[in-house]
Design a protein around this motif. Structure first.
Motif, PDB file in Angstrom:
ATOM      1  N   UNK A  55       3.109  -5.247   2.496  1.00  0.00           N
ATOM      2  CA  UNK A  55       2.744  -4.449   3.670  1.00  0.00           C
ATOM      3  C   UNK A  55       1.327  -4.758   4.140  1.00  0.00           C
TER       4      UNK A  55
ATOM      5  N   UNK B  96       0.833  -1.213   0.000  1.00  0.00           N
ATOM      6  CA  UNK B  96       0.000   0.000   0.000  1.00  0.00           C
ATOM      7  C   UNK B  96       0.863   1.257   0.000  1.00  0.00           C
TER       8      UNK B  96
ATOM      9  N   UNK C 249      -2.698   3.958  -1.548  1.00  0.00           N
ATOM     10  CA  UNK C 249      -2.663   3.638  -0.118  1.00  0.00           C
ATOM     11  C   UNK C 249      -3.879   2.817   0.290  1.00  0.00           C
ATOM     12  N   UNK C 250      -4.921   2.894  -0.510  1.00  0.00           N
ATOM     13  CA  UNK C 250      -6.191   2.246  -0.177  1.00  0.00           C
ATOM     14  C   UNK C 250      -6.231   0.853  -0.803  1.00  0.00           C
TER      15      UNK C 250
END
Lengths: 468, 249
Positions: free
Chosen positions: A397, A366, A372-373
């Motif tokens: 991650x 992410x 990031x989502x």
């Protein structure tokens, strides 16, 4: 600053090298520095290209389509300046131009070939004044970074109608309503300037219904829901608006008789105004047929002979991390990039064509370049493979998020292994092989995960460096 | 356990339009967690122009959509479904609005000159700010039961609207990391009995399995402890921890 452009080029090269040594972004740092010294550097260096530039954008397939078009250009003998490492924002494009720039206003190449990030298209078009722009598809992608699809479609529409891309020849995917609609404002253009459409003409490929993540449901012209006669991939297919009559344009360049051969290859009949030829791709899946069609259509717009188009397409090998195969100690590993639902679904569909149970290594990161989502994994149809997984190793991650997705798709939890450490995950995934099977390991990484995976493979001596 | 007799009936509102951040993940989690406990599961779908049966479901789900789709749904909600949603909430059914769905549960959503009327189930109103969207990982502390300790919900938010609580509204939780309703108040979401709105968007239940269980229990009218623990929630715990880490907890 009064220094000459030559001096600034030298300075940017030198400082860029320094920042690379210090671990900065390998492919964008020199370009970013150059633009700080010379804000219109892309425009000034681009003007040195005697045959101008072409731009390629899309949510999915930019790198592969550009690689295919580069292959076609190679057949014609035209030399190219190409951001082939996939750095497709201003910094990456400036770096590519900087690397090609030569003294006395020269540049090492005749034509510029640039894949461009969706949100940078306007800016790059304004500087490069491209001859042609190829737009392949718009799918929901990294919504935290890109905003919503309609926003991108609106920006592109403005850009091609009255903005910096208004003079470029448009090469558009007829099967994607969001893309095809961009040609509407140019419908009355003379035939030489009219948009050139490409599309698939093979109803046998149609899926049963719209995938749940289908993104273009409403007519861009009047807002009524489209009717889809065939859906091939995501929301790509044959459609019309029952309200205003807007419908899929008839493609000038098309694919029919498509045969998908598992994770290895695909074949189709390519039709262009100068005739039709069978094409064998060394790349799998319908998504790569679309990429090949797109590259062929762009080449057609540039009046490249059909024989060169076919040779270029057939000679194209997997781009970096896209269906690339490497050999681990004693088994093949194929890397299939997944970064959004539409792309992931095509990879999963392609894997489902292979017989038997599969060993998978899923790597979900992410980081900013991945988005990031990680919500998108719930729009990808992992259910397609749920009863076909012998072992899946989840890493990255957000390894556990991927593991939960697979569990709820129907994979037994005893077959799911989680290790955030990619090095260890790779080792354990590679070592667990059904006795005597020589079965391949399929790695499904997101973008930055693919880069990390490549680094590990290079360190193990099992892949060439990405930047060689 | 008399679980065989139990069945959770879930109504997905506009699942084709209000599904921008993979909202179907929430439905999958509810379905699986019921199935693993031997609880029946029935998915009802209510789309554009259709009447809503207020007694036909125990949990009503409204997800997020693109602006254009959200506008279409807002008008349809008010015309066809507002009264039924109020009846359902009044008899204790769970109504969960996520992201755009949360905005539509309130009184109104103002975007520039345009005011979109919501269903008014909760006392909030939303204004699209002429400021950057509020985007990122988020963790909030919630206390759903008076007698039990507070718990944490982790997820991702991405919204241009700023939602303001009215005088009678209680937030769903307190922001630990992230932006929440408006980026300044420290509050996130809204709760009125079993009506819940939140900006933790898309598939929040896979990251918060405990909350999925709370919703199932509330919809069935039982205590969460009466549902019983699932024997194998290890991956779910790890995913919750991973979302918390991403939020900086």
């Amino acid at each position: 600053m009064g220094a000459s452009l030559e001096l600034k080029l030298t300075l940017a090269r030198w400082l860029g090298r320094l920042s690379r040594v210090r671990g900065g972004g390998a492919t964008t740092a020199p370009g970013k520095l150059l633009m700080r010294l010379q804000p219109r550097a892309i425009e000034e260096l681009g003007a040195r290209l005697s045959r101008g530039s072409v731009l390629i954008s899309a949510t999915n397939g930019k790198t592969t389509t550009a690689a295919m078009f580069a292959g076609i250009l190679a057949e014609t003998g035209v030399s190219v300046v190409h951001n082939q490492a996939g750095a497709n924002m201003a910094g990456g494009i400036a770096s590519t131009l900087l690397a090609a720039a030569r003294p006395k206003d020269a540049i090492a190449g005749e034509i510029g070939l640039f894949e461009v990030d969706e949100f940078w298209l306007e800016r790059i078009a304004a500087e490069l004044h491209p001859r042609a722009i190829l737009l392949n598809n718009l799918f929901r992608d990294q919504l935290d970074r890109y905003g919503e699809l309609e926003t991108i479609a609106d920006r592109w529409a403005l850009s091609v109608q009255s903005g910096p891309a208004r003079d470029a020849r448009l090469v558009l995917n007829a099967d994607d309503p969001l893309i095809a609609d961009l040609g509407r404002a140019r419908a009355d253009a003379s035939s030489a300037d009219a948009p050139l459409y490409f599309g698939v003409e093979d109803p046998s490929l149609a899926q049963a219904g719209m995938a749940h993540a289908a993104d273009a449901k409403h007519c861009r012209n009047c807002g009524a829901p489209y009717v889809f006669e065939h859906v091939f991939l995501g929301h790509l297919g044959h459609y019309y608006c029952p309200n205003c009559g807007q419908r899929r344009p008839t493609p000038l360049v098309s694919a029919s008789e498509v045969t998908l051969e598992g994770v290895r290859s695909a074949r189709f009949m390519l039709r262009t105004p100068s005739g039709e030829r069978p094409v064998s791709l060394a790349l799998p899946g319908l998504y790569n047929v679309y990429n090949a069609l797109a590259a062929a259509a762009l080449a057609t717009a540039l009046e490249i002979p059909l024989a060169d188009i076919v040779a270029g397409l057939q000679g194209t090998e997997a781009a970096f991390g896209r269906a690339e195969t490497v050999t681990l100690a004693d088994r093949p590993m194929q890397i299939l990039l997944i970064k959004n639902p539409a792309g992931a679904n095509e990879v999963l569909r392609t894997l489902a064509l292979e017989a038997g149970e599969h060993d998978l290594l899923g790597v979900l990161n992410d980081n900013t370049a991945d988005g990031r989502d990680v919500s998108w994994i719930w729009d990808a149809d992992f259910e397609l493979l749920a009863d076909r997984v012998r072992r899946v190793t989840c890493s990255g991650t957000r390894a556990a998020d991927l593991a939960v997705r697979l569990k709820y798709a129907g994979v037994e939890s005893s077959r799911i292994h989680v290790d955030m450490n990619l090095k260890k995950a790779l080792s354990s995934a590679a070592a667990d092989i059904a006795p005597g099977s020589g079965a391949p390991l399929y790695a499904l990484p997101t973008y930055t995960a693919m880069l990390s995976l490549r680094e590990l493979l290079v360190a193990r001596g099992e892949a060439r460096s990405a930047w060689s | 356990m008399p679980s065989q007799a139990r069945k959770l009936r879930v109504c997905a509102l506009y699942p084709d339009l209000m599904n921008i951040y993979a909202d179907r993940g929430n439905l999958i989690v509810l379905e699986r967690r019921c199935a693993w406990r031997g609880i029946g599961f029935q998915l009802n779908v209510c789309g554009m122009g259709e009447q809503l049966d207020s007694d036909g479901s125990d949990l009503f789900y409204l997800g997020g959509g693109q602006d254009r789709d959200q506008l279409l749904c807002a008008a349809d909600l008010v015309s066809f479904k507002r009264a039924a949603l109020h009846r359902a909430a009044d008899r204790g059914a769970v109504v969960l609005g996520v992201c755009g769905g949360y905005q539509l549960l309130g009184h109104s959503y103002v975007v520039g000159e345009q005011e979109i009327t919501g269903v008014g189930l909760v006392d909030v109103h939303t204004v699209r700010a002429a400021a950057p969207r509020l985007i990122g990982n988020i963790a909030i502390e919630v206390q759903l039961e008076q007698q039990s300790p507070p718990r944490v919900l982790a997820g991702f938010e991405n919204h241009g609207g700023r939602t303001h609580l009215g005088a009678h509204a209680e937030p769903l939780g307190r922001v630990l990391k992230g932006h929440g309703n408006d980026g300044t108040s420290g509050y996130e979401g809204v709760r009125r009995a079993n009506v819940i709105g939140t900006y933790l968007h898309g598939p929040l239940l896979p990251k918060n399995a405990w909350f999925a269980d709370w919703l199932i229990a509330a919809a069935l009218g039982v205590q969460p402890r009466d549902l019983g623990e699932l024997p194998d929630d290890e991956l779910e715990s790890q995913a919750h921890a991973s979302a918390l880490r991403a939020a900086g907890m």
